[in-house]
Design an enzyme around this catalytic site. Structure first.
Site, PDB file in Angstrom:
ATOM      1  N   HIS A 281       0.824  -1.078  -0.077  1.00 22.48           N
ATOM      2  CA  HIS A 281      -0.023  -0.021   0.141  1.00 22.48           C
ATOM      3  C   HIS A 281       0.982   1.188   0.103  1.00 22.48           C
ATOM      4  O   HIS A 281       1.789   1.355   0.720  1.00 22.48           O
ATOM      5  CB  HIS A 281      -0.988   0.059   1.275  1.00 22.48           C
TER       6      HIS A 281
ATOM      7  N   ARG B  13      -6.491  10.334  -0.993  1.00 23.31           N
ATOM      8  CA  ARG B  13      -6.136  10.701  -2.355  1.00 23.31           C
ATOM      9  C   ARG B  13      -7.135  10.425  -3.515  1.00 23.31           C
ATOM     10  O   ARG B  13      -7.314  11.510  -4.261  1.00 23.31           O
ATOM     11  CB  ARG B  13      -4.981   9.789  -2.936  1.00 23.31           C
TER      12      ARG B  13
END
Length: 473
Positions: free
Chosen positions: A297, A320
């Site tokens: 990740h 994001r």
């Protein structure tokens, strides 16, 4: 950050042999309801994350008065949920309202997987994703403790590598509080499973091995809380055993064995993610495949005072997806499309980040002149980059979640770009120019990193009257 998804199933045909009453197995270990004294077919499920609880409820639903089925769920920890309870960003499923289809989901996933995907499993994932989402939505709608029905997995965001918005999340409550996604799903399914008379849940029950009779799996060898693993092993027999034990991201030993290049990275996994199911299945003769494909990740929060710790908070992809950007901590410049597939974004972070050891020296000197270091690709090292999120991004993501991260010391809010630049020890003109360039980029074209969507981009302008949040990842 390391996240591993592993599914293993060891099945025997549903038959009534070895149906030793569960009361005799548990005698002296725990108290159980009298209705456990049954001898009909039994399904044993090991692991209580989202997969394990779903399997438990689904298996229990096969029971009828004429053909009853008993389900036993075993969890080695004291609480149910595993890493599923920690999930924050959402769950992906085909979203036809956005023009999505199973074929497009498959195409996106094959691109992200560099065509190394197992086609049969990928088809199952994509084709069944809508019914899986519907199962969760129905479970939530039946649960009176969830709250506002409009919040139940209806909001969508577009995650990294996706062509459309297909990651389903909860809406915030009317009071602006986010609903913890993983915890809510696990709590809902747990209550459902506990309400079923033919389901028996035993926590602090560590499965040590699968029990075999000839070529068939006939049960599990287990020790419960307080028992001597060597002296008080007991066998629980069943007609089907399902291993839903998750991955091994918290086991440095397993990482060094299967994926040594990422063994030194931090992890967001709970300390229970040690790959027990892999070892158990392997000893029983199961074949293991694709073990080198450990997912990294890209973003996990680094506490400024504990940069070398192995366990870190996840910096959710949803941040994001809602507009947060990544910049170099030394010059404030972007270096990537923040919504690339995870492996590609991770590589760019490795390439543009600052090694943690060097960053510590930099901060001790109170300077931002640390040089970027090219990494040996055979062994990944922890690096630091900066994540910047505007107030508008944080509002969509969930203000209460951001305030939680602030309380934990991994995010900090600044009133203006000037204060943000000061906090990053970067020249104001450098950072403001970068943010203004980003804010003025046209959707679909003009970005040097080929990003096509810019959520809340106007709020990243240096002229914005709103604030900014900063975290090191």
């Amino acid at each position: 950050m390391i996240s591993v998804v592993v599914g293993l199933v060891a099945m025997a045909s549903l038959r009534s042999v070895q149906g030793r009453p569960i009361r005799s197995f548990l005698k002296g270990m725990t108290s159980v309801p009298s209705h456990n004294d049954i001898t009909h077919p039994r399904v044993i499920i090991v692991g209580s994350g989202l997969a394990g609880l779903t399997a438990t409820i689904t298996a229990a639903s096969l029971s009828t008065p004429d053909s009853p089925v008993e389900v036993v769920l075993l969890e080695k920890g004291s609480k149910l949920g595993g890493n599923s309870a920690k999930a924050t960003s959402g769950i992906s499923a085909v979203n036809r309202k956005e023009g999505d289809s199973p074929q497009l989901f498959i195409s996106d996933t094959k691109k992200a997987g560099h065509n190394a995907n197992d086609q049969e499993l990928l088809n199952t994932l994509a084709v069944n994703s809508e019914s899986a989402l519907e199962f969760l939505q129905k479970s939530l709608s039946r649960d009176k403790e969830v709250g506002d029905p409009t919040s139940r997995l209806t909001k969508t965001i577009r995650g990294g590598g996706h062509s459309v918005s297909r990651t389903f999340r909860f809406q915030e409550t009317n009071g602006g509080m986010p609903i913890p996604l993983g915890y809510t799903l696990i709590s809902t399914l747990k209550r459902h499973a506990e309400s079923l008379e033919n389901v028996h849940i035993l926590s602090e029950a560590k499965v040590l091995d699968l029990v075999k009779q000839g070529p068939r799996i006939s049960g599990v060898r287990v020790a419960t809380a307080g028992s001597d693993l060597e002296g008080k092993k007991k066998d629980l027999f069943g007609d089907a055993v399902i291993l839903s034990t998750g991955g091994f991201g918290a086991s440095e030993k397993a990482l060094r064995k299967y994926a040594p290049s990422v063994a030194e990275l931090s992890t967001t996994n709970g300390d229970f993610a040690t790959g027990d199911g892999l070892d158990i299945a392997g000893r029983a003769g199961a074949g293991l495949r694709d073990m080198k494909y450990v997912q990294i990740h890209p973003t996990g929060f680094l506490h400024p005072d504990r940069l070398t710790e192995r366990s870190v908070f996840l910096a959710p992809e949803a941040l994001r997806a809602c507009g947060a950007i990544l910049v170099s901590p030394t010059n404030g410049k972007r270096f990537s499309n923040e919504l690339l597939p995870r492996d590609k974004l991770s590589e760019l972070i490795f390439r543009n980040g600052i090694l943690v050891d060097d960053w510590i020296k930099t901060k001790q000197k109170k300077t931002s002149t640390c040089k970027r270091v090219t990494q040996d690709t055979s062994q990944k090292k922890k690096v630091v980059v900066a994540m910047i999120a505007s107030d508008d991004t944080v509002k969509e993501f969930g203000q209460a979640s951001a305030k939680f991260y602030e309380k934990m010391g991994v995010m900090k809010r600044y009133e203006s770009v000037r204060e943000l630049a000061k906090g990053m020890n970067i020249e104001y003109t450098t950072l403001s120019t970068e943010l203004d360039t980003y804010a003025n980029t046209k959707d679909g074209k003009g970005d040097p990193y080929e990003k096509i969507l810019f959520p809340h981009k106007e709020s990243y302008s240096s002229k914005s009257s709103k604030g900014f949040w900063l975290g090191n990842i």
